[in-house]
Scaffold this motif. Structure first.
Motif, short mmCIF file in Angstrom:
data_model
loop_
_atom_site.label_atom_id
_atom_site.label_comp_id
_atom_site.label_asym_id
_atom_site.label_seq_id
_atom_site.Cartn_x
_atom_site.Cartn_y
_atom_site.Cartn_z
N LEU A 163 0.82 -1.21 0.00
CA LEU A 163 0.00 0.00 0.00
C LEU A 163 0.86 1.26 0.00
CD1 LEU A 163 -2.69 -1.08 2.62
CD2 LEU A 163 -3.02 -0.87 0.15
N ARG A 164 1.90 1.26 0.82
CA ARG A 164 2.74 2.45 0.92
C ARG A 164 3.51 2.71 -0.37
NH1 ARG A 164 7.26 3.79 5.64
NH2 ARG A 164 8.00 5.75 4.71
N ARG A 165 4.07 1.67 -0.96
CA ARG A 165 4.83 1.85 -2.21
C ARG A 165 3.93 2.40 -3.31
NH1 ARG A 165 7.10 -3.06 -0.57
NH2 ARG A 165 5.69 -4.22 -1.96
N PHE A 166 2.72 1.87 -3.40
CA PHE A 166 1.81 2.35 -4.44
C PHE A 166 1.45 3.81 -4.21
CE2 PHE A 166 -2.65 3.05 -5.71
CZ PHE A 166 -2.48 3.00 -7.08
N THR A 167 1.15 4.17 -2.97
CA THR A 167 0.81 5.57 -2.67
C THR A 167 1.97 6.50 -3.00
OG1 THR A 167 -0.64 4.83 -0.88
CG2 THR A 167 0.02 7.14 -0.87
N GLU A 168 3.18 6.10 -2.66
CA GLU A 168 4.34 6.93 -2.96
C GLU A 168 4.56 7.05 -4.46
OE1 GLU A 168 7.44 5.02 -0.82
OE2 GLU A 168 6.98 6.00 1.09
N ASP A 169 4.32 5.98 -5.21
CA ASP A 169 4.49 6.03 -6.66
C ASP A 169 3.50 7.00 -7.30
OD1 ASP A 169 6.52 4.22 -6.47
OD2 ASP A 169 5.34 2.49 -7.11
N VAL A 170 2.24 6.95 -6.87
CA VAL A 170 1.24 7.87 -7.43
C VAL A 170 1.59 9.32 -7.07
CG1 VAL A 170 -1.18 8.56 -7.35
CG2 VAL A 170 -0.58 6.13 -7.46
N THR A 171 2.02 9.53 -5.83
CA THR A 171 2.42 10.88 -5.42
C THR A 171 3.58 11.38 -6.26
OG1 THR A 171 1.69 10.43 -3.15
CG2 THR A 171 3.18 12.29 -3.48
N GLU A 172 4.53 10.51 -6.57
CA GLU A 172 5.68 10.90 -7.39
C GLU A 172 5.25 11.23 -8.81
OE1 GLU A 172 9.66 11.69 -8.47
OE2 GLU A 172 8.55 11.65 -6.57
N LEU A 173 4.31 10.48 -9.36
CA LEU A 173 3.82 10.79 -10.70
C LEU A 173 3.20 12.18 -10.76
CD1 LEU A 173 2.18 7.36 -11.66
CD2 LEU A 173 4.29 8.32 -12.58
N VAL A 174 2.39 12.51 -9.75
CA VAL A 174 1.77 13.83 -9.69
C VAL A 174 2.83 14.91 -9.50
CG1 VAL A 174 0.16 15.29 -8.42
CG2 VAL A 174 -0.41 12.90 -8.86
N ARG A 175 3.84 14.62 -8.66
CA ARG A 175 4.89 15.61 -8.40
C ARG A 175 5.67 15.92 -9.68
NH1 ARG A 175 9.92 16.41 -8.08
NH2 ARG A 175 10.37 14.28 -8.76
N VAL A 176 6.01 14.89 -10.45
CA VAL A 176 6.77 15.11 -11.68
C VAL A 176 5.95 15.90 -12.69
CG1 VAL A 176 7.82 13.94 -13.65
CG2 VAL A 176 8.23 13.08 -11.35
N GLU A 177 4.65 15.56 -12.81
CA GLU A 177 3.80 16.31 -13.74
C GLU A 177 3.69 17.77 -13.31
OE1 GLU A 177 0.53 18.36 -15.33
OE2 GLU A 177 0.56 17.68 -13.23
N THR A 178 3.55 18.01 -12.02
CA THR A 178 3.46 19.39 -11.52
C THR A 178 4.77 20.13 -11.77
OG1 THR A 178 1.92 18.65 -9.80
CG2 THR A 178 2.94 20.80 -9.51
N ALA A 179 5.90 19.45 -11.61
CA ALA A 179 7.19 20.09 -11.86
C ALA A 179 7.32 20.47 -13.33
CB ALA A 179 8.32 19.15 -11.44
N ASP A 180 6.86 19.60 -14.24
CA ASP A 180 6.89 19.93 -15.67
C ASP A 180 5.98 21.12 -15.96
OD1 ASP A 180 8.69 18.01 -16.37
OD2 ASP A 180 7.22 16.54 -17.00
N TRP A 181 4.83 21.16 -15.31
CA TRP A 181 3.91 22.29 -15.51
C TRP A 181 4.53 23.59 -15.01
CZ3 TRP A 181 1.58 25.06 -11.42
CH2 TRP A 181 0.65 26.03 -11.83
N MET A 182 5.19 23.55 -13.86
CA MET A 182 5.83 24.76 -13.33
C MET A 182 6.97 25.20 -14.24
SD MET A 182 5.87 23.75 -9.28
CE MET A 182 6.74 25.25 -8.83
N LEU A 183 7.73 24.25 -14.77
CA LEU A 183 8.82 24.59 -15.68
C LEU A 183 8.28 25.25 -16.94
CD1 LEU A 183 11.85 24.38 -16.39
CD2 LEU A 183 11.35 22.14 -17.37
N GLU A 184 7.20 24.70 -17.47
CA GLU A 184 6.60 25.29 -18.67
C GLU A 184 6.02 26.66 -18.38
OE1 GLU A 184 3.05 24.35 -21.92
OE2 GLU A 184 3.37 23.06 -20.19
N PHE A 185 5.39 26.82 -17.21
CA PHE A 185 4.76 28.09 -16.87
C PHE A 185 5.81 29.18 -16.72
CE2 PHE A 185 3.01 31.17 -13.85
CZ PHE A 185 1.80 31.45 -14.45
N ARG A 186 6.95 28.86 -16.10
CA ARG A 186 8.00 29.86 -15.94
C ARG A 186 8.67 30.18 -17.26
NH1 ARG A 186 9.42 26.84 -11.13
NH2 ARG A 186 11.05 25.80 -12.35
N GLY A 187 8.83 29.14 -18.12
CA GLY A 187 9.51 29.37 -19.39
C GLY A 187 8.61 29.92 -20.47
N GLY A 188 7.28 29.80 -20.31
CA GLY A 188 6.36 30.31 -21.31
C GLY A 188 6.38 29.54 -22.61
N GLY A 189 6.79 28.27 -22.54
CA GLY A 189 6.85 27.47 -23.76
C GLY A 189 6.68 26.01 -23.44
#
Length: 233
Positions: A163-189
């Motif tokens: 249960l814990r490994r799965f929860t951490e994996d899903v959280t990491e997927l969301v974190r990486v997507e959010t990081a990509d979104w923040m990178l795109e938002f700051r770069g404007g591209g």
């Protein structure tokens, strides 16, 4: 369970309280935790699938405007040059300006990259959910069919580890997507790439929308491990 809470700008965030219960019956308690973890993953995937709808529509509108503007910008001056239609060259320049504005708007607001990122993240969460369900089923089979290994507490710890490994994996997927979104938002591209897809970008969007990796329609879940009798002292 309700929908997951949202971070600023609508990013998904699982802010649900951890379910508290009585561990006097480990099997029932583990079943409750399994349902809680599964529901969180399904809510996360559903959020991304819903978020990609309006982004895709905006992206197609901007792409259509780009194509129409570029076509009109090339055709109108030619018509004016050949004498078929007089005085339309300025409109051609305006059409080209519209096409450039559509391209700039798509890049600045991240519509195309945004809905592609949403689809890729939903795919990754659903694939990980499928693997988690098989891992959970294997733990159940180990307890029900095969010879018991270890104590009841060790079996419960293995289930909690899944249960814990799965929860951490899903959280990491969301974190990486959010990081990509923040990178795109700051770069404007367009961001550097949808790392969260993990090779799943080639799968069609229709397969995700149909819930290809979602649980069975009848809501069946693997049975929880039986509680072992106390060991003889």
């Amino acid at each position: 369970m309700g929908q997951p809470e949202m971070q600023p700008e609508g990013r998904p965030h699982d802010g649900r309280a951890f379910p508290l219960g009585d561990w006097g019956e480990p099997a029932a308690r583990l079943d409750e935790l399994y349902r809680w973890v599964e529901r969180g993953a399904l809510d996360t995937a559903e959020w991304y699938l819903e978020d990609r709808v309006w982004k895709r529509r905006c992206a197609w509108a901007l792409r259509t405007g780009t194509a129409v503007g570029a076509l009109a910008g090339a055709a109108l001056p030619l018509l004016d040059l050949t004498g078929a239609v007089d005085g339309v060259t300025p409109w051609g320049y305006l059409a080209l300006l519209l096409a450039v504005a559509c391209v700039a708007g798509d890049r600045f607001f991240g519509m195309t990259s945004g809905w592609m990122r949403d689809v890729a993240t939903a795919q990754a969460v659903q694939r990980r959910l499928q693997a988690f369900q098989f891992d959970w089923a294997s733990e159940c089979v180990r307890e029900v069919l095969g010879p018991a290994e270890g104590t009841a507490s060790e079996a419960a710890e293995r289930c909690l580890g899944v249960l814990r490994r799965f929860t951490e994996d899903v959280t990491e997927l969301v974190r990486v997507e959010t990081a990509d979104w923040m990178l795109e938002f700051r770069g404007g591209g367009v961001p550097l790439g949808v790392r969260v897809a993990q090779g799943g970008a080639g799968r069609s969007e229709s397969a995700v929308s149909a819930g290809r990796f979602a649980p069975a329609a009848n809501g069946a879940r693997p049975n929880m491990p039986r509680q072992r009798p106390p060991e003889a002292r």
